[in-house]
Design an enzyme around this catalytic site. Sequence first.
Site, PDB file in Angstrom:
ATOM      1  N   LYS A 155       1.022  -1.262   0.156  1.00  0.00           N
ATOM      2  CA  LYS A 155      -0.131   0.085   0.178  1.00  0.00           C
ATOM      3  C   LYS A 155       0.812   1.243   0.001  1.00  0.00           C
ATOM      4  O   LYS A 155       1.982   1.301   0.412  1.00  0.00           O
ATOM      5  CB  LYS A 155      -0.724   0.053   1.152  1.00  0.00           C
ATOM      6  CG  LYS A 155      -2.108   0.891   1.131  1.00  0.00           C
ATOM      7  CD  LYS A 155      -3.380   0.180   0.572  1.00  0.00           C
ATOM      8  CE  LYS A 155      -4.513   0.946   0.334  1.00  0.00           C
ATOM      9  NZ  LYS A 155      -5.601  -0.003   0.014  1.00  0.00           N
ATOM     10  N   ASP A 203      -7.066   4.403  -4.264  1.00  0.00           N
ATOM     11  CA  ASP A 203      -7.786   4.090  -3.174  1.00  0.00           C
ATOM     12  C   ASP A 203      -8.505   5.590  -2.716  1.00  0.00           C
ATOM     13  O   ASP A 203      -8.506   6.177  -3.753  1.00  0.00           O
ATOM     14  CB  ASP A 203      -6.652   3.576  -1.962  1.00  0.00           C
ATOM     15  CG  ASP A 203      -7.266   3.181  -0.744  1.00  0.00           C
ATOM     16  OD1 ASP A 203      -7.981   2.149  -0.826  1.00  0.00           O
ATOM     17  OD2 ASP A 203      -7.502   3.931   0.160  1.00  0.00           O
TER      18      ASP A 203
HETATM   19  P1  NDP Z   1     -13.145   7.760  -2.451  1.00  0.00           P
HETATM   20  O1  NDP Z   1     -12.229   8.860  -2.324  1.00  0.00           O
HETATM   21  O2  NDP Z   1     -13.655   7.626  -3.692  1.00  0.00           O
HETATM   22  O3  NDP Z   1     -14.174   8.241  -1.584  1.00  0.00           O
HETATM   23  C1  NDP Z   1     -13.905   8.200   0.064  1.00  0.00           C
HETATM   24  C2  NDP Z   1     -15.237   8.429   0.418  1.00  0.00           C
HETATM   25  O4  NDP Z   1     -15.084   8.222   1.995  1.00  0.00           O
HETATM   26  C3  NDP Z   1     -15.783   9.873   0.437  1.00  0.00           C
HETATM   27  O5  NDP Z   1     -16.990   9.915   0.530  1.00  0.00           O
HETATM   28  C4  NDP Z   1     -14.925  10.525   1.702  1.00  0.00           C
HETATM   29  O6  NDP Z   1     -15.658  11.561   1.895  1.00  0.00           O
HETATM   30  C5  NDP Z   1     -15.124   9.439   2.760  1.00  0.00           C
HETATM   31  N1  NDP Z   1     -14.006   9.570   3.718  1.00  0.00           N
HETATM   32  C6  NDP Z   1     -12.812   9.597   3.528  1.00  0.00           C
HETATM   33  N2  NDP Z   1     -12.003   9.684   4.698  1.00  0.00           N
HETATM   34  C7  NDP Z   1     -12.967   9.919   5.440  1.00  0.00           C
HETATM   35  C8  NDP Z   1     -12.976  10.532   6.691  1.00  0.00           C
HETATM   36  N3  NDP Z   1     -11.594  10.557   7.475  1.00  0.00           N
HETATM   37  N4  NDP Z   1     -13.833  10.746   7.502  1.00  0.00           N
HETATM   38  C9  NDP Z   1     -15.148  10.469   6.901  1.00  0.00           C
HETATM   39  N5  NDP Z   1     -15.421  10.119   5.570  1.00  0.00           N
HETATM   40  C10 NDP Z   1     -14.368  10.100   5.055  1.00  0.00           C
HETATM   41  O7  NDP Z   1     -12.486   6.118  -1.929  1.00  0.00           O
HETATM   42  P2  NDP Z   1     -12.955   4.899  -2.092  1.00  0.00           P
HETATM   43  O8  NDP Z   1     -14.486   4.800  -2.520  1.00  0.00           O
HETATM   44  O9  NDP Z   1     -12.046   4.150  -2.994  1.00  0.00           O
HETATM   45  O10 NDP Z   1     -12.570   4.289  -0.683  1.00  0.00           O
HETATM   46  C11 NDP Z   1     -13.301   4.033   0.429  1.00  0.00           C
HETATM   47  C12 NDP Z   1     -12.887   2.866   1.300  1.00  0.00           C
HETATM   48  O11 NDP Z   1     -12.824   1.549   0.516  1.00  0.00           O
HETATM   49  C13 NDP Z   1     -11.397   3.043   1.914  1.00  0.00           C
HETATM   50  O12 NDP Z   1     -11.484   2.509   3.001  1.00  0.00           O
HETATM   51  C14 NDP Z   1     -10.461   2.140   0.773  1.00  0.00           C
HETATM   52  O13 NDP Z   1      -9.345   1.700   1.508  1.00  0.00           O
HETATM   53  C15 NDP Z   1     -11.483   0.928   0.773  1.00  0.00           C
HETATM   54  N6  NDP Z   1     -11.315   0.262  -0.470  1.00  0.00           N
HETATM   55  C16 NDP Z   1     -11.296   0.867  -1.714  1.00  0.00           C
HETATM   56  C17 NDP Z   1     -10.845  -0.017  -2.780  1.00  0.00           C
HETATM   57  C18 NDP Z   1     -11.060   0.544  -4.206  1.00  0.00           C
HETATM   58  O14 NDP Z   1     -11.095  -0.158  -5.320  1.00  0.00           O
HETATM   59  N7  NDP Z   1     -11.247   1.997  -4.631  1.00  0.00           N
HETATM   60  C19 NDP Z   1     -10.834  -1.346  -2.712  1.00  0.00           C
HETATM   61  C20 NDP Z   1     -11.174  -2.026  -1.424  1.00  0.00           C
HETATM   62  C21 NDP Z   1     -11.391  -1.074  -0.353  1.00  0.00           C
HETATM   63  P3  NDP Z   1     -14.920  13.299   1.386  1.00  0.00           P
HETATM   64  O15 NDP Z   1     -15.564  13.289   0.047  1.00  0.00           O
HETATM   65  O16 NDP Z   1     -15.604  14.410   2.346  1.00  0.00           O
HETATM   66  O17 NDP Z   1     -13.450  13.095   1.789  1.00  0.00           O
HETATM   67  O1  2IT Z   2      -7.939  -1.756  -0.693  1.00  0.00           O
HETATM   68  C1  2IT Z   2      -7.779  -2.223  -1.940  1.00  0.00           C
HETATM   69  O2  2IT Z   2      -7.994  -3.311  -2.007  1.00  0.00           O
HETATM   70  C2  2IT Z   2      -7.579  -1.283  -2.868  1.00  0.00           C
HETATM   71  N1  2IT Z   2      -7.560   0.069  -2.513  1.00  0.00           N
HETATM   72  C3  2IT Z   2      -7.578  -2.080  -4.234  1.00  0.00           C
HETATM   73  C4  2IT Z   2      -6.172  -2.216  -4.512  1.00  0.00           C
HETATM   74  C5  2IT Z   2      -5.973  -2.806  -5.747  1.00  0.00           C
HETATM   75  O3  2IT Z   2      -4.388  -2.972  -6.003  1.00  0.00           O
HETATM   76  O4  2IT Z   2      -6.647  -2.762  -6.767  1.00  0.00           O
END
Ligand code: NDP
Ligand code: 2IT
Length: 451
Positions: free
Chosen positions: A130, A170
Amino acid sequence: MAVSDHVDLPTFMEGVKKRNPYQPEFVQAVQEVAEDIFEFMQDKEEYHSQQILRRIAEPDRVVSFRVCWEDDNGNIRVQRGWRVQNNNAIGPYKGGIRFHPSVTESVLKFLAFEQTFKNALTGLPMGGGKGGSNFNPKGKSVREIMRFCQSFMTELYRHIGADIDVPAGDIGVGGREIGFMFGQYKRITNNFTGVLTGKGLEWGGSLIRTEATGYGAVYFLANMLATKSEDLTGKTAVISGSGNVATHAAEKIVQLGGKVLTLSDSGGYIHDPDGIDQEKIDWVKTHKTHRRGRIEEYVTAFPKATFVAGKTPWGVPCDVALPCATQNELLGDDARMLIANGCKAVAEGANMPTDLDGVHVFKAAKILYAPGKASNAGGVAVSGLEMSQNSERRSWKEEELQQMLKDIMSGIHKSCLAYGDQGGGYIDYVKGANIAGFKKVADAMLAFGVV
Ligand code: NDP
Ligand code: 2IT
């Protein structure tokens, strides 16, 4: 007897805490895994004597670097960048890049540790890593984002490679940022290779990668409900977040006949009693991703909804809950409230959204509870499929990929059953995921000897 032999869980955790001072997120992630693994290892001498968990909980390396960039006013800005390469026993390091002011070495170490087990669960050959930076993309111009991404990659490029370490997106890193980073990697190395995933479809990306995490989480949820002969039809869902994972989880819930009541961001949550249907989800996607707006403005577009500032949505009664924003966004009291309100199932879209107290509450209540390393693995799984397509220099069809994603999520569900079935109809998915993920990595490490 070797000195390592059979330390107990509290002694092991004492050591982890001592070696990682001021890294609470990392210690939390290790504790959650160690609680199950110590029980599993009781009669498995080799894992103890070879100190396998101790070795997985020590990253192979942590690269930390300075990222300088110039803002639109000509000011020099300095950020911190990291890549944590946790473990490559079963494949190249693989995991996302996060840009958020809350990013620290502790956060990235916890994420790389979790990723190691998650990637093993997918069944694809990927190790765990990561990376990220404390850079805050909010309020930055596109040119500033581009300059930051280029500067970040100017250091990162020397640590990654299609067979070494393959980053992706992420929090704060989506298709736009992957484009800027891939462009800079290609420019520096003159090498067009599958070094990042989440790429655009014209330049090596895979169909359904964007949707995969949220869709996968809902497939996993449906698999859990099926063990109780239930499905999502007519079920109410409370979702946190409004980014990539949250909006695609909402979309799949709606497609499978459920009703989504909430979405959120760091400002608070919106509650729409009529349900957030596909049209409203499309509005949120455009609003948050393209206009970079706040979820609060949803109530202007859809006046029947309400906005609750500064709060998470866990007090809204629901059948199923999907935390899809960030770590430690669902605490013990939230878990108790969800259960008191009749919530039957929780599938984590985010990584470690539930704190340890909350995890223990869900386990004690014996509800259907999927930890992120199982239920959000669909994203990295399709990243793995993107790597395969890049190696083959071809693109697979959408139907093929959709089916593969479903099959992978069912496979993870089966692995959880294999190690998490507690009898009497209760499946401990946390335990199942931890043991299944650990075993695969551990057995590979045993084969390599002491390295
Ligand atoms: P995005 O940046 O697309 O969206 C993040 C969302 O979470 C936004 O709505 C944001 O709000 C909110 N958020 C972020 N930080 C905080 C915080 N500290 N407190 C409150 N709200 C918060 O990210 P993703 O949707 O890609 O990721 C969301 C979660 O999913 C993370 O935990 C990530 O690690 C996990 N994840 C993502 C994957 C992927 O493929 N993208 C794969 C597996 C897991 P705001 O707009 O106000 O910042
Ligand atoms: O937390 C996760 O699994 C991700 N943000 C996606 C990682 C990836 O390599 O697609």
